[in-house]
Design a protein around this motif. Structure first.
Motif, mmCIF file in Angstrom:
data_model
loop_
_atom_site.group_PDB
_atom_site.id
_atom_site.type_symbol
_atom_site.label_atom_id
_atom_site.label_comp_id
_atom_site.label_asym_id
_atom_site.label_seq_id
_atom_site.Cartn_x
_atom_site.Cartn_y
_atom_site.Cartn_z
ATOM 1 N N SER A 128 6.904 56.103 10.812
ATOM 2 C CA SER A 128 7.530 57.405 11.018
ATOM 3 C C SER A 128 7.734 57.581 12.515
ATOM 4 O O SER A 128 6.845 57.250 13.305
ATOM 5 N N LEU A 150 -0.914 50.478 4.919
ATOM 6 C CA LEU A 150 -1.249 50.716 3.518
ATOM 7 C C LEU A 150 -2.448 49.894 3.073
ATOM 8 O O LEU A 150 -3.169 50.281 2.145
ATOM 9 N N GLN A 154 3.820 51.710 6.900
ATOM 10 C CA GLN A 154 4.810 52.785 6.894
ATOM 11 C C GLN A 154 5.069 53.220 8.327
ATOM 12 O O GLN A 154 4.130 53.359 9.115
ATOM 13 N N THR A 168 -0.008 62.802 -2.021
ATOM 14 C CA THR A 168 0.652 63.115 -3.285
ATOM 15 C C THR A 168 -0.315 63.104 -4.459
ATOM 16 O O THR A 168 -0.101 63.806 -5.453
ATOM 17 N N ALA A 222 14.804 59.203 0.339
ATOM 18 C CA ALA A 222 13.999 60.323 0.820
ATOM 19 C C ALA A 222 14.845 61.348 1.566
ATOM 20 O O ALA A 222 14.549 62.546 1.532
ATOM 21 N N THR A 259 1.684 59.666 2.503
ATOM 22 C CA THR A 259 2.830 59.384 3.350
ATOM 23 C C THR A 259 2.769 60.268 4.593
ATOM 24 O O THR A 259 2.095 61.302 4.614
ATOM 25 N N THR A 269 5.367 65.095 -5.423
ATOM 26 C CA THR A 269 6.258 64.019 -4.993
ATOM 27 C C THR A 269 7.166 64.544 -3.895
ATOM 28 O O THR A 269 7.318 65.747 -3.714
ATOM 29 N N LEU A 289 -0.251 53.691 -1.737
ATOM 30 C CA LEU A 289 0.990 54.436 -1.608
ATOM 31 C C LEU A 289 0.840 55.943 -1.795
ATOM 32 O O LEU A 289 1.821 56.662 -1.689
ATOM 33 N N ARG A 325 1.243 53.866 9.545
ATOM 34 C CA ARG A 325 0.182 53.911 8.533
ATOM 35 C C ARG A 325 0.103 52.563 7.841
ATOM 36 O O ARG A 325 1.054 52.109 7.202
ATOM 37 N N ALA A 352 5.250 62.311 7.388
ATOM 38 C CA ALA A 352 6.593 62.835 7.649
ATOM 39 C C ALA A 352 6.607 63.438 9.048
ATOM 40 O O ALA A 352 5.659 64.121 9.451
#
Length: 305
Positions: free
Chosen positions: A69, A80, A67, A121, A254, A108, A148, A105, A78, A110
């Motif tokens: 950002s 996974l 992931q 989550t 998103a 996350t 979520t 998953l 990140r 941000a």
């Protein structure tokens, strides 16, 4: 005239020079970092030329799902497969800190400017981090398990939905201290703040969230409705609920830019666009069910297949 030309030339070399540090500093020009699992590297796509101008190897991550950002100053990755979170200073392209998280998953990252959040989550924990050191900032915001969302709107608010309660809420980050970070963390005693919580559905409904320029859109997959909250979402003119007759499971990106909110039914390859004037839909050409939720940008809709 000679002085003006010299200054213009110096500015051009500063912003668009061939060196990697110069390219990294000019991160405000809509350039994006993309992950290549095959090569195990990050590639920077220049927003002005559309070409890759910088590459960066990530040790031990080849073949992994990562992931990405990014902000103008930092790149947070990140993995996974391992759960490892790494921050990169774009001024030097050097890794400055690392953090271990659960694999998969359920977590996350941000980012918005100098604000970074890690959203768990599964456990329902939203924790602010200092992107320079990945140390916690203040106390986390805790929700019931199974939240979520986790994306910033244009006003710098992080939106998450709580399906068990049928609500959506916004969190604002604490301001980081100007002093250099320490091992004990930063924030001057401040913590991220829960600024609003709004009911949008019956408890235990299946919810999907998309952050807007000035609020949030929440898709109630159980009831088949889309709730749009503009501004604080409390005024009558800032809240709108639209019933949708979808032929399958709807999905949201998103982040949504502009006034139109696209809802994608992946299995049918059809996009339903919700505007102030109503709902219209169109089919996405092609075949297969690998379609990603359509994204709105500058009056057009883009769907990766």
């Amino acid at each position: 005239m000679a002085t003006v030309l010299a200054l213009a030339t110096a500015l051009a070399f500063t912003l668009f020079g061939l060196g990697a540090p110069n390219h990294a500093v000019a991160g405000h020009d809509a350039s994006s970092w993309l992950w290549s699992a095959v090569k195990g590297e990050m590639a920077r796509v220049n927003g002005l030329t559309g070409r890759v101008d910088t590459r960066m190897q990530v040790a031990g991550a080849a073949g992994h799902t990562v992931q990405v950002s990014q902000s103008d100053r930092f790149l947070v990755l990140r993995d996974l497969n391992t759960g490892k979170v790494t921050t990169v200073d774009l001024a030097t392209l050097q890794s400055t800190a690392a953090l271990e998280t659960p694999t998969g998953l359920g977590v996350t990252i941000a980012m918005d400017g100098d604000a970074a959040f890690i959203v768990d989550t599964v456990q329902g924990v939203v924790r602010q981090l200092d992107p320079r050191t990945l140390t916690p900032v203040g106390e986390p915001v805790r929700y019931p398990p199974g939240i979520t969302g986790g994306a910033f709107d244009g006003d710098g608010r992080l939106w998450v939905a709580v399906p068990t309660e049928g609500t959506v809420s916004a969190v604002t980050p604490a301001a980081l201290e100007q002093a250099p970070p320490t091992a004990g963390g930063v924030g001057g005693g401040l913590s991220p703040r829960l600024v609003t919580t709004v009911p949008v559905a019956e408890p235990s409904h299946d919810l999907a969230v998309s952050a807007l320029d000035d609020g949030v859109a929440v898709l109630d997959r159980t009831a088949g409705t889309l709730t749009v909250l503009r501004g604080e979402g409390r005024a009558a003119d800032g809240r709108r609920q639209v019933p949708l007759r979808l032929p399958g499971l709807g999905a949201l990106p998103a982040r949504t830019s502009g006034a139109a909110v696209p809802v994608t039914v992946v299995a049918e390859r059809r996009v339903y666009v919700v505007t102030a004037d109503g709902v219209r839909d169109f089919a996405v050409p092609g075949r297969g069910d690998r379609l990603r939720p359509a994204v709105a940008w500058a009056g057009r809709f883009y769907a990766a297949a």
